[in-house]
Design a protein around this motif. Structure first.
Motif, PDB file in Angstrom:
ATOM      1  N   MET A 116      31.898  72.829  56.721  1.00 25.20           N
ATOM      2  CA  MET A 116      32.157  73.525  55.466  1.00 25.20           C
ATOM      3  C   MET A 116      30.924  73.579  54.566  1.00 25.20           C
ATOM      4  SD  MET A 116      35.973  71.940  54.725  1.00 25.20           S
ATOM      5  CE  MET A 116      36.084  72.618  53.080  1.00 25.20           C
ATOM      6  N   TRP A 119      30.083  76.910  52.854  1.00 26.39           N
ATOM      7  CA  TRP A 119      31.113  77.571  52.054  1.00 26.39           C
ATOM      8  C   TRP A 119      30.661  77.704  50.599  1.00 26.39           C
ATOM      9  CZ3 TRP A 119      36.871  75.988  53.087  1.00 26.39           C
ATOM     10  CH2 TRP A 119      37.152  76.124  54.461  1.00 26.39           C
ATOM     11  N   ALA A 121      32.626  78.112  48.307  1.00 22.69           N
ATOM     12  CA  ALA A 121      33.685  77.383  47.596  1.00 22.69           C
ATOM     13  C   ALA A 121      33.292  75.945  47.294  1.00 22.69           C
ATOM     14  CB  ALA A 121      34.970  77.402  48.425  1.00 22.69           C
ATOM     15  N   MET A 122      32.504  75.326  48.191  1.00 23.69           N
ATOM     16  CA  MET A 122      32.133  73.925  47.993  1.00 23.69           C
ATOM     17  C   MET A 122      31.226  73.760  46.776  1.00 23.69           C
ATOM     18  SD  MET A 122      33.804  72.307  50.209  1.00 23.69           S
ATOM     19  CE  MET A 122      33.097  70.738  49.766  1.00 23.69           C
ATOM     20  N   TRP A 125      33.993  76.249  43.451  1.00 21.85           N
ATOM     21  CA  TRP A 125      35.384  76.090  43.038  1.00 21.85           C
ATOM     22  C   TRP A 125      35.570  74.933  42.062  1.00 21.85           C
ATOM     23  CZ3 TRP A 125      39.383  76.961  47.538  1.00 21.85           C
ATOM     24  CH2 TRP A 125      39.291  78.296  47.957  1.00 21.85           C
ATOM     25  N   ILE A 201      35.145  81.304  51.334  1.00 19.68           N
ATOM     26  CA  ILE A 201      35.358  80.415  52.473  1.00 19.68           C
ATOM     27  C   ILE A 201      34.783  81.045  53.734  1.00 19.68           C
ATOM     28  CG2 ILE A 201      37.440  79.469  51.404  1.00 19.68           C
ATOM     29  CD1 ILE A 201      39.082  81.032  53.459  1.00 19.68           C
ATOM     30  N   VAL A 242      38.664  71.348  49.926  1.00 16.65           N
ATOM     31  CA  VAL A 242      37.583  71.823  49.071  1.00 16.65           C
ATOM     32  C   VAL A 242      37.441  70.943  47.832  1.00 16.65           C
ATOM     33  CG1 VAL A 242      36.664  73.783  47.768  1.00 16.65           C
ATOM     34  CG2 VAL A 242      37.942  74.184  49.889  1.00 16.65           C
ATOM     35  N   PRO A 294      36.500  65.902  50.244  1.00 17.04           N
ATOM     36  CA  PRO A 294      36.007  67.274  50.108  1.00 17.04           C
ATOM     37  C   PRO A 294      34.935  67.570  51.163  1.00 17.04           C
ATOM     38  CG  PRO A 294      36.166  66.225  47.966  1.00 17.04           C
ATOM     39  CD  PRO A 294      36.445  65.148  48.972  1.00 17.04           C
ATOM     40  N   THR A 316      43.044  73.114  48.763  1.00 13.00           N
ATOM     41  CA  THR A 316      42.963  73.044  50.221  1.00 13.00           C
ATOM     42  C   THR A 316      43.203  74.425  50.798  1.00 13.00           C
ATOM     43  OG1 THR A 316      43.955  70.826  50.094  1.00 13.00           O
ATOM     44  CG2 THR A 316      43.845  71.851  52.273  1.00 13.00           C
TER      45      THR A 316
END
Length: 335
Positions: A116, A119, A121-122, A125, A201, A242, A294, A316
């Motif tokens: 991940m 991503w 998102a990491m 978010w 993602i 996440v 995470p 998630t």
């Protein structure tokens, strides 16, 4: 002896038929009746009559088949224990080939690390980000969960639509709560207003179908303290964590007879605090436990029982379209 001629209540006839079919001895069945206040001679006659009833005779044959399947499940559980697979593995650097051969086809859960890191998102978010970018988008959430112990199996009683900014505010101010939660059954990924959120993602390379249509993923978002009760899914699922941490407890699919199933895919056991007096067989189950951090992916094999508790505000993503020629494996639901 016909039931119409019997002095036992209907509930006792049902109890006798079920327990004799499951292999309870005549002597033990008689003793239960006597302990409940039934005269000994009457108890003996009733048990003998039940044993001779053709429906019970047929049910006992079916019960023996069930016992064979249960014995085979116990054997598989013993082999599983002897293999040393008693902890929830965490692995970094797993290739797609090893993932499918060892875990997917091996029917073993695992926490995967390192998939991940690319991503958006990491990095992006947060509750503030959700409010700023998608605050006006209407989303569906499950509310009033605390008032219904069966909320997970009765989703239609708990659906509520609200603006995402209002939901984020509830999450921010609730502290620890299990009363409301955005879950996969809310299908918010399919809402056009959250399309840009899906762009944050990535499909784990070589494992998940890279197309990532809206119907290929789901989103879970909620406060610390949300609990997903012990249950199983009818297909393989990959969870991408996440935001926040989640505590998980898992029981193998082949130990179904130890978790007291109800409503098909749910368990009657509270995995957070099992009651050994009510559910003694659960004490024999193999329970794998861990915390998903995470940036980690949790693979849940089809049929494996899992209980999940959010330790923090949590977001998630779930995937279920695996990159295989035959697609995901599904567990047929008995009719």
């Amino acid at each position: 002896m016909n039931r119409e001629d019997s002095r036992l209540a209907m509930e006792w006839h049902t109890w006798l038929a079920e327990n004799l079919a499951l292999g309870v001895s005549a002597e033990d069945a008689q003793q239960v009746l006597v302990n409940a206040g039934v005269e000994a001679a009457l108890a003996q006659r009733e048990v003998a009559a039940a044993q001779a009833h053709p429906y019970v005779v047929a049910a006992r044959r079916i019960g023996r088949r069930y016992e064979w399947l249960e014995a085979l499940s116990d054997l598989y559980a013993e082999l599983h224990r002897q293999s040393g697979a008693l902890t929830l593995e965490k692995r970094r650097g797993v290739s797609p080939e090893e993932f499918f051969s060892r875990y997917y086809f091996g029917h073993r859960p695992v926490v995967l690390q390192g998939f991940m890191e690319d991503w958006p998102a990491m990095r992006r978010w947060s509750l503030a980000d959700f409010r700023e970018r998608f605050g006006d988008v209407e989303v569906e959430v499950m509310t009033g969960r605390d008032g219904n112990p069966d909320h997970a199996s009765q989703p239609d009683k708990h659906r509520q639509v609200m603006a995402l900014r209002d939901y984020v505010h509830r999450v921010e101010t609730a502290g620890e709560s299990n009363d409301f939660y955005m879950v996969p059954r809310n299908e918010n990924w399919k809402r056009d207003g959250l399309a840009r959120l899906r762009e944050d993602i990535r499909a784990p390379a070589g494992i998940i179908d890279p197309e990532l249509r809206p119907d290929m993923t789901t989103l879970l978002l909620g406060p610390s303290g949300t609990v997903t009760p012990l249950h199983h899914d009818n297909m393989n699922v990959l969870l991408g964590q996440v935001l926040g941490r989640k505590q998980v407890r898992l029981v193998p699919s082949f130990q179904r007879h130890l978790v007291y199933p109800r409503h098909g895919t749910f368990s009657a056991v509270d995995a957070a605090s099992p009651d050994p007096a009510r559910f003694p067989l659960y004490g024999e189950a193999t329970v794998l436990e861990g915390v998903v951090e995470p940036g980690e992916l949790l693979f849940l094999p089809v049929g494996w029982w899992h209980w999940v508790r959010a330790l923090d505000v949590s977001a998630t993503v779930t995937f279920h379209h695996f990159q295989l020629p035959g697609g995901n494996t599904h567990l047929r639901t008995p009719q």
